[in-house]
Structure formats: structure tokens, C-alpha cells
Design a protein around this motif. Structure first.
Motif, short mmCIF file in Angstrom:
data_model
loop_
_atom_site.label_atom_id
_atom_site.label_comp_id
_atom_site.label_asym_id
_atom_site.label_seq_id
_atom_site.Cartn_x
_atom_site.Cartn_y
_atom_site.Cartn_z
N ASP A 86 -6.22 -0.77 -6.24
CA ASP A 86 -5.17 -0.13 -5.45
C ASP A 86 -5.84 0.50 -4.22
OD1 ASP A 86 -2.74 0.79 -4.66
OD2 ASP A 86 -2.81 2.58 -5.96
N PHE A 87 -5.37 0.10 -3.04
CA PHE A 87 -5.94 0.62 -1.81
C PHE A 87 -5.06 1.74 -1.28
CE2 PHE A 87 -7.67 -3.67 -1.95
CZ PHE A 87 -9.00 -3.43 -1.64
N GLU A 88 -5.73 2.74 -0.73
CA GLU A 88 -5.00 3.82 -0.11
C GLU A 88 -5.28 3.79 1.38
OE1 GLU A 88 -5.88 7.60 -1.79
OE2 GLU A 88 -5.44 6.92 -3.83
N GLU A 89 -4.25 4.09 2.15
CA GLU A 89 -4.40 4.08 3.59
C GLU A 89 -5.03 5.39 4.02
OE1 GLU A 89 -1.51 3.81 7.42
OE2 GLU A 89 -0.97 2.69 5.61
N VAL A 90 -6.10 5.32 4.80
CA VAL A 90 -6.81 6.50 5.27
C VAL A 90 -6.44 6.73 6.72
CG1 VAL A 90 -9.07 7.54 5.64
CG2 VAL A 90 -8.68 6.03 3.68
N ASP A 91 -6.01 7.98 7.00
CA ASP A 91 -5.64 8.32 8.39
C ASP A 91 -6.83 8.78 9.16
OD1 ASP A 91 -3.00 7.59 8.17
OD2 ASP A 91 -2.47 9.54 7.28
#
Length: 91
Positions: A86-91
Motif C-alpha cells: 500500500d503506497f501513501e502519497e507524500v506531500d
């Protein structure tokens, strides 16, 4: 000198005659023979396509209903040994 002029004129007339024969020959071929060849080629291709379509159609009596299914392979799903990340979007 007059012989030279006569030979020059004769060769010039020969050249004009050859050019005229080639010109009218190309016109004759492009007006009559080329369209016949193209029509024959188009009819040949149409016949090949019709034969190909007839070969692809199944031989069934009219009105018969059949259901064709693709075989499902249950082993394919169980052999999948990969992990889901599961990838999380990094701001």
C-alpha cells in the motif's frame, strides 16, 4: 550539306514519332488496361474476404442456440504469491 540537313530532319521526325507512340501508348494503358487490372484485383480481394468470413462462421443449423464460455482457471489465482504494497502519497 543538304544530305546533313535531310538526315537531321529524318532523325527529328523519328524522334517525334517515338515520343508520340510512347505518349499514346501510356494514354491507352492508363485509360483501358489499368482500370481493368484494378477492377480485377478488387474483385479478387473481395472474393478472398468473403471466403475468409465464410470459413470463420460456425456450421450450425438455423435457430440453434449455444452458449460458449471461456474456461476459468482457479489455479491461476492461487499461484499468485506476490505481496500487495500500500503506497501513501507524500506531500
Amino acid at each position: 550539306m543538304t544530305l546533313f540537313i535531310v538526315l537531321y530532319i529524318v532523325n527529328f521526325v523519328k524522334t517525334l514519332f517515338i515520343i508520340a507512340v510512347i505518349y499514346y501508348g501510356i494514354r491507352f494503358i492508363s485509360r483501358y488496361i489499368l482500370p481493368m487490372l484494378i477492377d480485377k484485383g478488387v474483385k479478387n480481394m473481395q472474393q478472398k474476404m468473403q471466403n475468409q468470413q465464410q470459413q470463420n462462421q460456425p456450421k450450425r443449423p438455423e435457430g440453434e442456440v449455444t452458449i460458449e464460455k471461456n474456461p476459468t482457471n482457479k489455479n491461476r489465482n492461487s499461484q499468485n504469491n506476490s505481496e500487495y504494497v500500500d503506497f501513501e502519497e507524500v506531500d
